[in-house]
Motif scaffolding. Sequence first.
Motif, PDB file in Angstrom:
ATOM      1  N   LEU A 297       0.907  -1.117  -0.041  1.00 50.90           N
ATOM      2  CA  LEU A 297      -0.099   0.074  -0.117  1.00 50.90           C
ATOM      3  C   LEU A 297       0.820   1.101  -0.094  1.00 50.90           C
ATOM      4  O   LEU A 297       0.735   2.357  -0.738  1.00 50.90           O
ATOM      5  CB  LEU A 297      -0.992  -0.068   1.331  1.00 50.90           C
ATOM      6  CG  LEU A 297      -1.735  -0.981   1.147  1.00 50.90           C
ATOM      7  CD1 LEU A 297      -2.914  -0.889   2.383  1.00 50.90           C
ATOM      8  CD2 LEU A 297      -2.841  -0.779   0.234  1.00 50.90           C
ATOM      9  N   ASN A 298       1.877   1.160   0.745  1.00 54.08           N
ATOM     10  CA  ASN A 298       2.839   2.374   0.535  1.00 54.08           C
ATOM     11  C   ASN A 298       3.582   2.539  -0.499  1.00 54.08           C
ATOM     12  O   ASN A 298       3.681   3.854  -1.140  1.00 54.08           O
ATOM     13  CB  ASN A 298       3.945   2.142   1.908  1.00 54.08           C
ATOM     14  CG  ASN A 298       4.765   3.475   2.209  1.00 54.08           C
ATOM     15  OD1 ASN A 298       4.088   4.587   2.567  1.00 54.08           O
ATOM     16  ND2 ASN A 298       6.053   3.342   2.255  1.00 54.08           N
TER      17      ASN A 298
ATOM     18  N   LYS B  13       0.901   3.990  -2.681  1.00 53.67           N
ATOM     19  CA  LYS B  13       0.894   5.712  -2.534  1.00 53.67           C
ATOM     20  C   LYS B  13       1.868   6.325  -3.347  1.00 53.67           C
ATOM     21  O   LYS B  13       1.344   7.177  -3.883  1.00 53.67           O
ATOM     22  CB  LYS B  13       0.740   5.534  -1.102  1.00 53.67           C
ATOM     23  CG  LYS B  13       0.653   7.008  -0.831  1.00 53.67           C
ATOM     24  CD  LYS B  13       0.837   7.315   1.024  1.00 53.67           C
ATOM     25  CE  LYS B  13       2.517   7.171   1.228  1.00 53.67           C
ATOM     26  NZ  LYS B  13       2.805   7.539   2.394  1.00 53.67           N
TER      27      LYS B  13
ATOM     28  N   ASP C 228       8.356  11.168   3.588  1.00 58.50           N
ATOM     29  CA  ASP C 228       7.833  10.753   2.260  1.00 58.50           C
ATOM     30  C   ASP C 228       7.699  11.879   1.215  1.00 58.50           C
ATOM     31  O   ASP C 228       7.575  11.806   0.072  1.00 58.50           O
ATOM     32  CB  ASP C 228       6.330  10.463   2.768  1.00 58.50           C
ATOM     33  CG  ASP C 228       6.194   9.019   3.151  1.00 58.50           C
ATOM     34  OD1 ASP C 228       7.284   8.327   3.482  1.00 58.50           O
ATOM     35  OD2 ASP C 228       5.118   8.435   3.897  1.00 58.50           O
TER      36      ASP C 228
END
Length: 304
Positions: A87-88, A91, A174
């Motif tokens: 999922l990261n 993203k 991020d």
Amino acid sequence: MATLATSQSGEIGTEKAPRRLVAPRALASYFQALPLTLIIGFFFVLPILTIIVVSFWDYDFAGLYPDFLTMNYADTLGSWVTWKTYLNTLKFTALVWALTLVTGFCVAYFLALHVRTNTMQMVLFLVCTVPFLTSNIIRMISWIPVLGRNGLVNSTLLELGLISQPIEWLLYSDFAVVLAMVHLNTLFMVTPIFNTLMRIDRSLIEAARDCGASGFQILWNVILPLAKPGIAIGSIFVVTLVMADFSTVQVMSGGQSASVALMMKNQMSLLQYPAAAANAVVLLIVVLLMVAAILRVVDIRKEL
């Protein structure tokens, strides 16, 4: 003499030409495709098959043991850490794709439709490629003195009095990962879109303008539909590159974030090759599904 000449001419006339072996057309086409087939098979198909085979092997700290076990896939798909990492990664992929699409389309649109001369178009396009004269690692690390606590951005904001203390999240976050990835991959979006926009017949734009269409209507109804093949090709490049990137995530996040490729890199550093191979197979399937979804929406054969 006449009889001799006649006999000689008769022998010459009846002499058969040497036969040549002519392969059937079907075999000839196979022979023509053979070199490319061997290259693709050796450098593409064989490594993938090797990874698939190794993903079913057993292993421990001492070595690898050829076997047929589904343990590696069970560990990969049954771990919440793996799902969180995927999922990261997705993203990062979505953010970088959106930002490179907007940035790349704007740059390509300006170069193709607002720069009048071909010479200036080529000069400006080559300027866009100048950063690629250095390696990805150097271009990525160059953001550290810009975004660091005592870097150029924080120093400028402090001197202007806009902030009272350095901004911590500019680096090793991020945000830094996405910024570096956008910087590294934008040209892969610019090039195919620029190539597509250059093929657009300018008379279509003039006809739309003569019919009273506004600039936004021309962009939405004429330019964007014709630019879809280039957008699809650029999207495939960006998606595959971001999904497989581990160095940018590791360096720019300062080890505070993770991606699937970085997880595989850590597994290989621990000599857990079957587990890394299983992750690679799952990642390959995910990327192929994403590429298939893009090809489902846009037919890139118009570009090819």
